[in-house]
Design an enzyme around this catalytic site. Structure first.
Site, mmCIF file in Angstrom:
data_model
loop_
_atom_site.group_PDB
_atom_site.id
_atom_site.type_symbol
_atom_site.label_atom_id
_atom_site.label_comp_id
_atom_site.label_asym_id
_atom_site.label_seq_id
_atom_site.Cartn_x
_atom_site.Cartn_y
_atom_site.Cartn_z
ATOM 1 C CB CYS A 78 -0.992 -0.042 1.168
ATOM 2 S SG CYS A 78 -2.348 1.127 0.962
ATOM 3 C CG HIS A 116 -3.657 -3.523 2.822
ATOM 4 N ND1 HIS A 116 -2.783 -3.096 3.807
ATOM 5 C CD2 HIS A 116 -4.098 -2.409 2.199
ATOM 6 C CE1 HIS A 116 -2.711 -1.779 3.786
ATOM 7 N NE2 HIS A 116 -3.488 -1.327 2.820
ATOM 8 C CD GLU A 158 -1.483 -6.132 5.326
ATOM 9 O OE1 GLU A 158 -0.970 -6.461 4.229
ATOM 10 O OE2 GLU A 158 -2.049 -5.036 5.487
#
Ligand SMILES: *[C@@H]1O[C@H](CO)[C@@H](O)[C@H](O)[C@H]1NC(C)=O
Ligand SMILES: *[C@@H]1O[C@H](CO)[C@@H](O)[C@H](O)[C@H]1NC(C)=O
Ligand SMILES: *[C@@H]1O[C@H](CO)[C@@H](O)[C@H](O)[C@H]1NC(C)=O
Length: 321
Positions: free
Chosen positions: A137, A248, A250
């Protein structure tokens, strides 16, 4: 969470038997591998008022878990050290991870420290000392600023939306997606597996008009923003082991705020796992190491305690520094 190889040169290990005097170096025929990698994570500047009581910088635990899940340890890197101290850290870590957040990408401490490491990483890789960098990001936005030497970001808002990736031809021969099974590649292009939480990005047009970016990075995927702009969503260094995702990975496994569109399907989890494993494996090709085991232990994230943050942020847990 607002927002804001070398075709891989094998890293041959030259060992001199006993390293004494005139002994000839012995060339091992296998690639050197470091199975105890440490990935450095730059702490992020706190910008959100609700987080201010806890510290000036932070790392959401989702990024730590993500990196650990690939088989690495994490070293948090503060933004208050001297250049000499960063040079010293660089010799010990095996890769660097720029996380998301909201910081000025040219004038903040986050940007200043990132630039120090970026330059060290370029020089190391040029000298055959493999050192990978990943940006997620804002971390990817930062990489584009470092490579281009200017800020090319424009409004490419995709806030709280999960999207499939529009993969390019180059993605299919990329290092990043190399180990993906066919069905996961297919799912990636058809299912909303990538969580987007950003306001800015580099449009495909701005990217393609910048020769520094086009010569440095291959575009592996693009997406469409709320305003119709097509933005670059995944990049991979052509020569350097540097990687960026505007989305993202994660969150797919480590964030659960039900108000946000975090993809948690099996394919979403597999995508997240594969990329964490990929980047950590890049770290295994770096032979940087701590000389002092006690310094190593005290440098790692394990001596810090995350706090519960699920009741005032979209993260479950955060480390503050
Ligand atoms: C998807 O990729 C195609 C081919 O590269 C391109 O023409 C199209 O504009 C892309 N769409 C988005 C949303 O980026
Ligand atoms: C960016 O574009 C979106 C969608 O068109 C709009 O809602 C938003 O206000 C714009 N943001 C900025 C910072 O200009
Ligand atoms: C969040 O929860 C923790 C643990 O229950 C509590 O100590 C803290 O005061 C809460 N914070 C807010 C802002 O509600």
């Amino acid at each position: 969470m607002s927002i804001k190889g070398f075709s891989i040169l094998p890293c041959l290990l030259l060992v001199c038997s006993f390293c004494s005097g005139k002994a000839m170096p012995t060339k091992l025929s296998q690639e050197a591998v470091n199975d105890r990698p440490v990935i450095g994570v730059l702490t992020q500047l706190v910008s959100d008022d609700v987080m201010k009581p806890f510290g000036r910088t932070y790392i959401p635990s989702s990024y730590v878990k993500y990196i650990e899940s690939g088989g690495s340890r994490v070293m948090p890197i503060r933004l208050t050290l001297t250049t000499a101290e960063y040079e010293n850290i660089f010799k010990k870590i095996n890769g660097l991870f720029f996380i998301g957040g909201a910081a000025n990408l040219e004038t903040s401490d986050f940007a200043r420290v990132a630039q120090i490491f970026y330059r060290l990483a370029l020089a190391a890789n040029d000298a055959g000392d493999f050192f990978p960098i990943w940006g997620t990001c804002m971390g990817m936005q930062l990489l584009t600023v470092l490579v281009a030497g200017e800020n090319l970001l424009t409004n490419t808002t995709a806030e709280n939306v999960a999207l499939p990736l529009n993969l390019t031809e180059e993605a299919l021969s990329s290092r990043m997606f190399q180990g993906f099974p066919q069905d996961l590649i297919k799912a990636l292009t058809q299912e909303p597996l990538t969580g987007n939480f950003h306001h800015y990005g580099v449009t495909v047009k701005n990217f393609q008009e910048n020769v520094k970016l086009t010569s440095f990075f291959s575009i592996l995927s693009t997406n469409e923003a709320e305003n119709g702009a097509h933005f670059v969503s995944t990049v991979e260094g052509k020569k350097y082991p540097f990687y960026g995702v505007q989305w993202h990975p994660e969150v797919n496994r480590f964030q659960w705020d039900s108000k946000l569109n975090f993809p948690h399907s099996l394919h979403a989890v597999q995508l997240s796992s594969k990329l964490a494993e990929f980047f950590v494996n890049e770290g295994r090709k770096s032979l940087h190491t701590f000389d002092d085991p006690e310094e190593e232990v005290s440098s790692l994230i394990y001596t810090y305690m995350p706090i519960y943050a699920g009741n005032f942020t979209s993260y479950e847990q955060i480390y503050f520094f």
